[in-house]
Enzyme design. Structure first.
Site, PDB file in Angstrom:
ATOM      1  N   ARG A  20       7.423  -9.050  -4.605  1.00 44.16           N
ATOM      2  CA  ARG A  20       7.291 -10.519  -4.647  1.00 44.16           C
ATOM      3  C   ARG A  20       6.244 -10.928  -5.666  1.00 44.16           C
ATOM      4  O   ARG A  20       6.417 -11.854  -6.436  1.00 44.16           O
ATOM      5  CB  ARG A  20       6.868 -11.043  -3.262  1.00 44.16           C
ATOM      6  CG  ARG A  20       8.015 -11.325  -2.335  1.00 44.16           C
ATOM      7  CD  ARG A  20       7.505 -11.650  -0.967  1.00 44.16           C
ATOM      8  NE  ARG A  20       6.600 -10.591  -0.486  1.00 44.16           N
ATOM      9  CZ  ARG A  20       6.045 -10.577   0.721  1.00 44.16           C
ATOM     10  NH1 ARG A  20       6.260 -11.554   1.559  1.00 44.16           N
ATOM     11  NH2 ARG A  20       5.268  -9.575   1.101  1.00 44.16           N
TER      12      ARG A  20
ATOM     13  N   GLU B 283      18.373   0.450  15.681  1.00 43.74           N
ATOM     14  CA  GLU B 283      17.899   1.736  16.183  1.00 43.74           C
ATOM     15  C   GLU B 283      17.300   1.577  17.594  1.00 43.74           C
ATOM     16  O   GLU B 283      16.822   0.493  17.925  1.00 43.74           O
ATOM     17  CB  GLU B 283      16.855   2.339  15.211  1.00 43.74           C
ATOM     18  CG  GLU B 283      15.591   1.502  15.068  1.00 43.74           C
ATOM     19  CD  GLU B 283      14.617   2.044  14.020  1.00 43.74           C
ATOM     20  OE1 GLU B 283      15.051   2.336  12.889  1.00 43.74           O
ATOM     21  OE2 GLU B 283      13.426   2.141  14.364  1.00 43.74           O
TER      22      GLU B 283
ATOM     23  N   ALA C 145      11.677   1.547   5.270  1.00 45.19           N
ATOM     24  CA  ALA C 145      11.094   0.245   5.631  1.00 45.19           C
ATOM     25  C   ALA C 145      11.626  -0.216   6.995  1.00 45.19           C
ATOM     26  O   ALA C 145      11.018   0.065   8.028  1.00 45.19           O
ATOM     27  CB  ALA C 145      11.387  -0.750   4.532  1.00 45.19           C
ATOM     28  N   ARG C 146      12.744  -0.911   6.994  1.00 43.86           N
ATOM     29  CA  ARG C 146      13.407  -1.315   8.239  1.00 43.86           C
ATOM     30  C   ARG C 146      14.908  -1.264   8.003  1.00 43.86           C
ATOM     31  O   ARG C 146      15.392  -1.600   6.904  1.00 43.86           O
ATOM     32  CB  ARG C 146      13.007  -2.739   8.648  1.00 43.86           C
ATOM     33  CG  ARG C 146      11.598  -2.874   9.215  1.00 43.86           C
ATOM     34  CD  ARG C 146      11.447  -2.202  10.590  1.00 43.86           C
ATOM     35  NE  ARG C 146      10.106  -2.348  11.149  1.00 43.86           N
ATOM     36  CZ  ARG C 146       9.110  -1.486  10.981  1.00 43.86           C
ATOM     37  NH1 ARG C 146       9.280  -0.392  10.260  1.00 43.86           N
ATOM     38  NH2 ARG C 146       7.926  -1.709  11.544  1.00 43.86           N
TER      39      ARG C 146
ATOM     40  N   HIS D 136      13.146   7.525  12.482  1.00 35.24           N
ATOM     41  CA  HIS D 136      11.965   6.664  12.304  1.00 35.24           C
ATOM     42  C   HIS D 136      10.656   7.450  12.522  1.00 35.24           C
ATOM     43  O   HIS D 136       9.878   7.116  13.420  1.00 35.24           O
ATOM     44  CB  HIS D 136      12.053   5.449  13.246  1.00 35.24           C
ATOM     45  CG  HIS D 136      11.213   4.285  12.761  1.00 35.24           C
ATOM     46  ND1 HIS D 136      11.547   2.972  12.985  1.00 35.24           N
ATOM     47  CD2 HIS D 136      10.044   4.241  12.065  1.00 35.24           C
ATOM     48  CE1 HIS D 136      10.624   2.179  12.464  1.00 35.24           C
ATOM     49  NE2 HIS D 136       9.704   2.936  11.895  1.00 35.24           N
TER      50      HIS D 136
ATOM     51  N   ARG E  51       0.824  -1.221   0.000  1.00 36.48           N
ATOM     52  CA  ARG E  51       0.000   0.000   0.000  1.00 36.48           C
ATOM     53  C   ARG E  51       0.849   1.258   0.000  1.00 36.48           C
ATOM     54  O   ARG E  51       0.561   2.221  -0.712  1.00 36.48           O
ATOM     55  CB  ARG E  51      -0.927  -0.024   1.225  1.00 36.48           C
ATOM     56  CG  ARG E  51      -2.016  -1.053   1.081  1.00 36.48           C
ATOM     57  CD  ARG E  51      -2.619  -1.408   2.416  1.00 36.48           C
ATOM     58  NE  ARG E  51      -1.729  -2.320   3.129  1.00 36.48           N
ATOM     59  CZ  ARG E  51      -2.125  -3.247   3.992  1.00 36.48           C
ATOM     60  NH1 ARG E  51      -3.403  -3.371   4.250  1.00 36.48           N
ATOM     61  NH2 ARG E  51      -1.259  -4.032   4.609  1.00 36.48           N
TER      62      ARG E  51
HETATM   63  C1  8YV Z   1       5.830   3.056  13.407  1.00 40.52           C
HETATM   64  C2  8YV Z   1       6.457   1.824  11.297  1.00 40.52           C
HETATM   65  O1  8YV Z   1       5.767   4.347  13.841  1.00 40.52           O
HETATM   66  O2  8YV Z   1       4.223   1.144  11.148  1.00 40.52           O
HETATM   67  C3  8YV Z   1       5.394   0.840  11.013  1.00 40.52           C
HETATM   68  O3  8YV Z   1       5.737  -0.290  10.623  1.00 40.52           O
HETATM   69  O4  8YV Z   1       7.587   1.604  11.001  1.00 40.52           O
HETATM   70  C4  8YV Z   1       6.134   3.128  11.935  1.00 40.52           C
HETATM   71  O5  8YV Z   1       5.016   3.667  11.308  1.00 40.52           O
HETATM   72  C5  8YV Z   1       6.780   2.335  14.255  1.00 40.52           C
HETATM   73  O6  8YV Z   1       7.033   1.041  13.839  1.00 40.52           O
HETATM   74  C6  8YV Z   1       6.265   2.265  15.680  1.00 40.52           C
HETATM   75  O7  8YV Z   1       7.173   1.618  16.454  1.00 40.52           O
END
Ligand code: 8YV
Length: 327
Positions: free
Chosen positions: A180, A270, A240-241, A288, A158
């Site tokens: 994917r 992090e 993303a991460r 983040h 999304r």
């Molecule tokens: C969050 C995010 O704020 O939704 C997610 O996956 O990475 C962020 O929007 C965060 O993960 C909250 O810990």
């Protein structure tokens, strides 16, 4: 009288969310600024029926074994790499996340980070604040164009689609993506995006944005090999991460100008940040905050709260991640 379920809110959240949960539950809150260690978190969860997590608390087999009363964990993030879903399902614990409510806000930020990175906004501000702006020059902080260039999106869920729409319809970009699974033709048309192989994406994009979920297979999936494929003037944005990018390889690529610049909202380990990243000028770093607007953070927290309430009152939740037999 039947005892009300006991809920832990694992981090400080807005008072309205606590009040909403208190209508149904015995609620233990977490004071502002406190982040429980894994041991403290487990201790607090031992006598709880449910937990509202924020994406940072790990729910795995060891924790579940220590918390036999637990029936549901509601993440207020869309990403759920903090959940071991197999272990949760095996333990009969429902997992929910918080998708949709953050899509447009997060896409706005992805685009903001892309623009800051390509147009060297933070780098030039540091220069100005340091009193180093003495004269105009033709190439002062000359960066890369956004409009009319090729945007490559890795991960076309999304949020990826919302970024694609901004690029294609707002900035006249050619949008290519890899995922994917390929989107259907109607979705591709709606976001003006063309499916390409992963290698083509890295080789042809002027700007690469990472929006894929973090799974074990995605660990360091973007590293030296991908930077070698990218154009020398290209930029990379990660919302993303952190663990998806090999940060040491990224630092090397930025230092050697194998790519022009990067924008990172997420980091491996992090809130610790790889110290080498702090020494590189051509990287924009943010803590983040991609989903951080007050309305969106409130909507995320309320969705997590409503999932907890739904589970214990009607047995229905809006955004389940697994299936377990009901309460
Ligand atoms: C969050 C995010 O704020 O939704 C997610 O996956 O990475 C962020 O929007 C965060 O993960 C909250 O810990």
């Amino acid at each position: 009288m039947r005892q009300r379920p006991a809920i832990l809110i694992a981090r400080d959240v807005f008072p309205a969310v606590v009040e909403r949960l208190r209508e149904h539950f015995e609620v233990e809150t977490t004071p502002p600024g406190v982040v429980w260690s894994a041991v403290e978190f487990t201790e607090r969860l031992q006598d709880k029926d449910g937990v509202l997590t924020t994406g940072g608390e790990r729910i795995d087999a060891a924790l579940l074994a220590a918390c036999p009363r637990l029936k549901i964990a509601a993440n207020l993030a869309v990403g759920h790499n903090n959940f071991d879903l197999d272990a949760m399902t095996a333990a009969g614990v429902l997992a929910t996340n918080a998708p949709d409510v953050l899509t447009e806000t997060t896409a706005d930020f992805g685009f903001a980070l892309l623009m800051a990175t390509a147009r060297r906004i933070t780098e030039s501000e540091h220069f100005l604040r340091a009193g180093r702006w003495k004269q105009w020059s033709l190439d002062l902080f000359a960066g890369a164009d956004i409009h009319g260039t090729t945007l490559g999106i890795l991960g076309m869920g999304r949020i990826g689609q919302a970024i694609a729409r901004r690029g294609a319809h707002g900035f006249g970009m050619r949008v290519i993506y890899h995922n994917r699974s390929r989107l259907d033709a109607a979705k591709e048309a709606a976001c003006g995006a063309r499916y390409v192989s992963r290698d083509e994406l890295f080789a042809h994009a002027d700007h690469v944005v990472l929006v894929l979920p973090y799974t074990p297979a995605a660990h360091h999936t973007v590293g030296a090999a991908e930077f070698a494929l990218m154009k020398p003037g290209a930029t990379l944005v990660n919302i993303a991460r952190g663990g998806i990018v090999d940060e040491d390889a990224l630092v090397a690529a930025l230092r050697e100008r194998r790519i022009a610049a990067a924008g990172l909202d997420v980091f491996e380990g992090e809130p610790q940040v790889n110290p080498a990243l702090l020494t590189v000028p051509n990287v924009v770093l943010t803590p983040h905050i991609a989903s951080a607007t007050l309305p969106t953070r409130m909507a995320m927290a309320m969705l997590a709260a409503e999932n907890l309430i739904g589970f214990f009152t009607t047995g229905q939740v809006r955004t389940p991640l697994n299936r377990v037999s009901s309460v």
